[in-house]
Design a protein around this motif. Structure first.
Motif, PDB file in Angstrom:
ATOM      1  N   THR A  10      -1.885 -14.441  32.048  1.00  0.00           N
ATOM      2  CA  THR A  10      -2.613 -14.953  30.792  1.00  0.00           C
ATOM      3  C   THR A  10      -2.039 -14.321  29.671  1.00  0.00           C
ATOM      4  O   THR A  10      -2.000 -14.879  28.514  1.00  0.00           O
ATOM      5  CB  THR A  10      -4.157 -14.188  31.182  1.00  0.00           C
ATOM      6  N   GLU A  23       0.286 -16.926  28.627  1.00  0.00           N
ATOM      7  CA  GLU A  23      -0.444 -18.179  28.083  1.00  0.00           C
ATOM      8  C   GLU A  23      -0.710 -17.684  26.624  1.00  0.00           C
ATOM      9  O   GLU A  23      -0.701 -18.535  26.065  1.00  0.00           O
ATOM     10  CB  GLU A  23      -1.449 -18.215  28.986  1.00  0.00           C
ATOM     11  N   LEU A  79      -7.868  -8.807  27.981  1.00  0.00           N
ATOM     12  CA  LEU A  79      -7.486  -9.047  29.320  1.00  0.00           C
ATOM     13  C   LEU A  79      -7.651  -7.798  30.453  1.00  0.00           C
ATOM     14  O   LEU A  79      -7.381  -7.853  31.308  1.00  0.00           O
ATOM     15  CB  LEU A  79      -5.984  -9.244  29.153  1.00  0.00           C
ATOM     16  N   ARG A 112     -10.633 -17.565  29.618  1.00  0.00           N
ATOM     17  CA  ARG A 112     -10.029 -18.926  28.993  1.00  0.00           C
ATOM     18  C   ARG A 112     -11.001 -19.529  28.093  1.00  0.00           C
ATOM     19  O   ARG A 112     -10.912 -20.052  26.824  1.00  0.00           O
ATOM     20  CB  ARG A 112      -9.505 -19.803  29.997  1.00  0.00           C
ATOM     21  N   GLY A 126     -10.437 -14.875  35.096  1.00  0.00           N
ATOM     22  CA  GLY A 126      -9.576 -15.551  34.312  1.00  0.00           C
ATOM     23  C   GLY A 126     -10.152 -16.963  33.673  1.00  0.00           C
ATOM     24  O   GLY A 126      -9.886 -16.920  32.434  1.00  0.00           O
TER      25      GLY A 126
END
Length: 370
Positions: free
Chosen positions: A172, A175, A161, A141, A137
């Motif tokens: 995520t 986000e 992803l 990012r 993860g």
């Protein structure tokens, strides 16, 4: 930021057609998702927009500029790949700054951008680490942050992803949506995951075998699929599809009758052959529109095969009795978690006929669209 316009784009590899007649326009600032099964042409379209593939024919515009002959480095797009493509010998800060340094951005601007992006993505505490010291993860990012730091006209994301576990993928995804709402950058996102497509997209482009099947909002595509492929691809659990014979104002499925609502009779009147007393169609109904029958209703009788408790609901998979040899038709439905159902039970099922779809068994087209 800029619109993206693909005009009759085709990509061939010798005699193999990867994508054909791809035409759509992503307005400035919108988030569009390309979705479809593996090999349908999603990544080829994305790579063509990025300049990593060259269209065999057709025109591609970013903003008002025709970019057919513009190299990838001059298109002002940023792409995030499935494997993140981070430089292992560089720190997070160096990875974030790489694109800016390649453009000879001054050091003060680079420092300010890195700090802003790192704070936005909650990776400020990771700036001195290298990719091998990061979780999946966190690496994701950083890859996003490297693209954001460039402040491009267009973001292109190719299944970013897919390498994350389920919970992190959900977090995520949320986000990503918040990030797009904040930045407002034109974005094209490729996935085979229909949940990602439904939750992220302003508009979805459904592809199959290199051609566009439907373009629309997530709710439109879910509720009014253009054809059987779209109907069965989007939705979890998928839409039930039953082969049926239409005759005398009703559908027959393995000897059991389903009434044809008035709206469908009118739409089928021009389709049903006048020289034949019966015609075969495929019926589509989503599991949430299948219910246990009340005593006053005329049901389909089905036998329970599998019961899958999902917490807030139970998914029940049933099978209809067969009149002839072959694969037995199956129907899935969702029931309340307190419902007592066991494999082998006989259930009386009824359909919400307002949500019944009728597909042409040859073309797959949805005949029930007004």
């Amino acid at each position: 930021m800029a619109r993206i316009y693909l005009d009759a784009i085709e990509r061939r590899y010798g005699s193999v057609v990867a994508i054909e007649d791809i035409t759509f326009e992503v307005p400035d600032g919108e988030f569009w998702v390309l979705v479809g099964p593996s090999g349908c042409g999603k990544s080829t379209i994305l790579r063509t927009i990025a300049g990593l593939e060259t269209a065999t024919s057709g025109n591609l515009y970013i903003g008002d500029r025709l970019v057919n002959q513009v190299p990838a480095r001059e298109r002002d797009v940023a792409m995030v790949f499935q494997n993140y493509a981070l430089y292992p010998h560089m720190t997070v800060a160096e990875n974030l700054a790489f694109g800016l340094r390649m453009r000879k951005t001054d050091a003060k601007t680079i420092k300010a951008r890195i700090e802003t992006v790192a704070q936005s993505l909650n990776i400020a505490h990771l700036l001195d680490r290298k990719p091998k010291q990061l979780s999946g993860g966190q690496q994701q990012r950083v890859a996003l942050g490297r693209a954001i730091a460039r402040q491009p006209q267009v973001f292109l994301l190719d299944e970013p992803l897919s390498n994350l576990d389920a919970q992190l993928r959900d977090d995520t995804r949320a986000e990503l949506k918040q990030l797009h709402q904040r930045l407002g950058v034109t974005t094209v996102y490729v996935t085979h995951d229909q949940v990602e497509a439904m939750t992220l997209a302003d508009q979805i482009v459904v592809l199959d075998q290199g051609r566009i099947q439907q373009i629309g909002s997530p709710q439109t595509i879910y509720a009014r699929p253009a054809n059987q492929m779209v109907a069965t691809f989007l939705g979890s659990p998928p839409m039930n599809v039953l082969s049926a014979v239409y005759q005398d104002g009703q559908f027959q499925v393995e000897g059991q009758a389903i009434p044809c609502p008035d709206r469908l009779r009118k739409q089928l009147s021009s389709t049903v052959s006048q020289s034949s007393t019966a015609q075969r169609f495929n019926l589509g109904i989503r599991p949430e529109h299948v219910h246990l029958a009340e005593s006053s209703e005329r049901p389909l009788m089905a036998t329970v095969m599998v019961v899958e408790p999902l917490g807030r609901e139970i998914l029940v998979r049933t099978v209809l009795p067969m009149e002839t040899s072959g694969a037995a038709p199956t129907i899935s439905l969702q029931v309340a978690p307190e419902t007592q159902i066991q494999p082998g039970d006989r259930l009386p099922l009824v359909f919400d006929l307002e949500h019944l779809a009728v597909f042409d068994p040859t073309t797959g087209n949805n005949l029930s669209l007004a």
